[in-house]
Design an enzyme around this catalytic site. Structure first.
Site, mmCIF file in Angstrom:
data_model
loop_
_atom_site.group_PDB
_atom_site.id
_atom_site.type_symbol
_atom_site.label_atom_id
_atom_site.label_comp_id
_atom_site.label_asym_id
_atom_site.label_seq_id
_atom_site.Cartn_x
_atom_site.Cartn_y
_atom_site.Cartn_z
ATOM 1 N N THR A 1 0.868 -1.190 0.000
ATOM 2 C CA THR A 1 0.000 0.000 0.000
ATOM 3 C C THR A 1 0.900 1.235 0.000
ATOM 4 O O THR A 1 1.342 1.679 -1.049
ATOM 5 C CB THR A 1 -0.977 -0.003 1.203
ATOM 6 O OG1 THR A 1 -0.249 -0.263 2.401
ATOM 7 C CG2 THR A 1 -2.047 -1.051 1.020
ATOM 8 N N LYS B 1 3.931 -6.818 4.120
ATOM 9 C CA LYS B 1 3.701 -5.436 3.731
ATOM 10 C C LYS B 1 3.375 -4.635 4.976
ATOM 11 O O LYS B 1 2.841 -5.149 5.967
ATOM 12 C CB LYS B 1 2.581 -5.306 2.705
ATOM 13 C CG LYS B 1 1.176 -5.717 3.143
ATOM 14 C CD LYS B 1 0.358 -4.737 3.939
ATOM 15 C CE LYS B 1 0.308 -3.363 3.331
ATOM 16 N NZ LYS B 1 -0.546 -2.430 4.164
ATOM 17 N N THR C 1 -0.787 -0.749 9.020
ATOM 18 C CA THR C 1 -1.516 -1.959 8.627
ATOM 19 C C THR C 1 -0.474 -2.890 8.044
ATOM 20 O O THR C 1 0.216 -2.421 7.208
ATOM 21 C CB THR C 1 -2.513 -1.474 7.608
ATOM 22 O OG1 THR C 1 -3.368 -0.691 8.376
ATOM 23 C CG2 THR C 1 -3.165 -2.575 6.876
ATOM 24 N N GLU D 1 6.917 4.724 7.201
ATOM 25 C CA GLU D 1 6.527 5.946 6.498
ATOM 26 C C GLU D 1 7.397 7.124 6.951
ATOM 27 O O GLU D 1 7.368 7.534 8.107
ATOM 28 C CB GLU D 1 5.045 6.237 6.754
ATOM 29 C CG GLU D 1 4.146 5.229 6.042
ATOM 30 C CD GLU D 1 2.692 5.337 6.430
ATOM 31 O OE1 GLU D 1 1.855 4.764 5.710
ATOM 32 O OE2 GLU D 1 2.373 5.976 7.448
ATOM 33 N N ASN E 1 0.677 10.516 5.496
ATOM 34 C CA ASN E 1 -0.634 10.167 6.054
ATOM 35 C C ASN E 1 -1.677 11.249 5.809
ATOM 36 O O ASN E 1 -2.878 10.954 5.709
ATOM 37 C CB ASN E 1 -0.492 9.862 7.540
ATOM 38 C CG ASN E 1 0.081 8.473 7.757
ATOM 39 O OD1 ASN E 1 -0.612 7.477 7.634
ATOM 40 N ND2 ASN E 1 1.376 8.401 8.033
ATOM 41 N N SER F 1 -5.778 10.851 -1.008
ATOM 42 C CA SER F 1 -5.887 11.669 -2.229
ATOM 43 C C SER F 1 -5.181 11.013 -3.399
ATOM 44 O O SER F 1 -4.495 10.031 -3.248
ATOM 45 C CB SER F 1 -5.297 13.051 -1.968
ATOM 46 O OG SER F 1 -3.972 12.968 -1.573
#
Length: 409
Positions: A156, A182, A193, A280, A404, A409
């Site tokens: 993702t 992942k 996640t 991230e 995040n 978007s």
């Protein structure tokens, strides 16, 4: 950029006899991206899993638990990205079941022999029609050597696919263990996640698989944290096709049982650490080791307090040796009778704290030197006993907020 992580070399990922993987573009959320995968298992395979402890868990998690409890003959897994099918109520359950029915019909199986998995945006309706339409292409693509592409297909917000493979010898026979995972955000223990799938051809008694997957998760995916958020969809699945030619493992305390358990933990830790390295916005990979605890549980309290602290994580992003933040986190971790005067702390080779206070020999420039590294170890000794534990985390950067804020978007 990921911290000292590169995409897996497909040639390094050994096929597991009895497992085929197929991947396609179904347009679940966005066009022209691999977002639908199937994992097909030969008859006689055994499957076990551990799942998120978030009480607001996704529909596919609930159905996986049902099917694993009801069926000892799981033959297929279906995984979609782009949509978590969480926070979708009874309609989400109906759509997850419809996915199982659709794949079962194509493979001439019972829907109870299928495990569904979803990851992506929460509270959006699962486009089951697109998934059903994509299943024939995913099945047609199924190959034993498709692990690298499958690692890509479950991503993702990950920037790189995550996969690892290892071969060991049991009873004079070569046994393969290969896995993919992942995850890059919403990562916290209980499960951290994320999705993870590890397969082996080891001939292990099916009754032992739940113990193996629990042990592997506790030593890996339950030892990582990026942002302290426990996902609705976390799932870690262990598959044993049982096709290797060694004698069946019926006791995990046997030499072969211990060797298999150690190898599964190694593979799981590599996959879990890859998630942290690709956290991230991460720029640093941080190991937090707590020593000298009375129990492993209290060591974990201190380790997670440090690893979850936004103040600690932002200091490491800035390479700012404001290391009192680490001591503060240890203090509020929940060890009620902690004696602060016994605490020792090191930052890699730098002795920062002794007897609960600043080491007279510590120089701030030494702390800053370590904090500028891409890989750092924080080591705290509580001075209470012999227990120890390690968790892995990353720093918290400006990019984490941007990623995040822009995710939908």
């Amino acid at each position: 950029m990921p911290v000292n992580l590169s995409a897996p070399n497909p040639a390094d990922l050994h096929p597991v006899p009895g497992v085929k993987l197929g991947i396609t573009m179904a347009g679940v959320r966005k066009a022209n991206r691999r977002d639908l995968s199937v994992i097909l298992l030969d008859e006689g395979s055994a499957v076990a899993g551990v799942f998120t402890k978030n009480r607001y868990c996704a529909a596919p998690v609930q159905i996986c638990r049902e099917h694993l409890q009801d069926s000892s003959d799981i033959r297929a897994l279906v995984i979609n990205t782009g949509n978590a099918n969480a926070g979708t109520g009874e309609d989400g359950m109906v759509r997850a079941r419809a996915t199982c029915v659709a794949l079962a019909r194509l493979l001439q199986l019972s829907p109870r022999q299928v495990l569904p998995f979803s990851t992506g945006v929460i509270m959006e309706t699962l486009p089951v029609d697109r998934i059903e339409a994509g299943l024939p292409a995913a099945i047609a693509d199924a190959k034993a050597d498709n692990w690298a592409v499958a690692a890509e297909g479950i991503m993702t917000t990950d920037t790189l696919p995550k996969a690892y493979s290892k071969q060991i010898t049991l009873g004079g026979q070569t046994v393969t263990i290969t896995g993919i995972s992942k995850g890059a955000g919403m990562i916290k223990p209980n499960m951290a996640t994320m999705l993870g799938y590890v397969a082996t051809d080891a001939k292990v008694a099916p009754a032992l698989l739940q113990s193996l997957v629990t042990d592997a998760a506790n030593a890996s995916f339950n030892r990582i944290t990026i942002d302290g958020d426990t996902s609705t969809n976390d799932s870690f699945v262990l598959i044993a096709t049982r096709q290797a030619q060694h004698a069946e493992i019926t006791d995990l305390t046997s030499a072969d049982g211990q060797a298999l358990r150690a190898a599964l933990i190694e593979v799981s830790q590599k996959l879990a650490q890859a998630i942290v390295r690709d956290g991230e916005g991460a720029t640093k990979f941080i190991s937090v080791t707590i020593e000298g605890g009375r129990t492993e549980a209290e060591c974990a309290l201190a380790a997670y307090a440090i690893a979850h602290s936004p103040l600690v994580k932002t200091a490491f992003f800035a390479s700012d040796p404001n290391l009192g933040r680490i001591l503060a986190a240890v203090g509020y971790a929940g060890i009620d009778d902690l004696d602060q005067n016994l605490i020792e702390m090191h930052l890699d080779d730098v002795h920062v704290v002794t007897k609960g206070g600043r080491n007279p020999a510590y120089r701030e420039e030494d702390g800053q030197r370590v904090m500028k590294q891409s890989e750092i170890t924080i080591r705290v000794n509580l001075g209470r006993g012999q227990a120890t534990t390690t968790v892995w985390t990353c720093d918290l950067s400006h990019d984490y907020v941007s990623i995040n804020a822009d995710y939908r978007s």
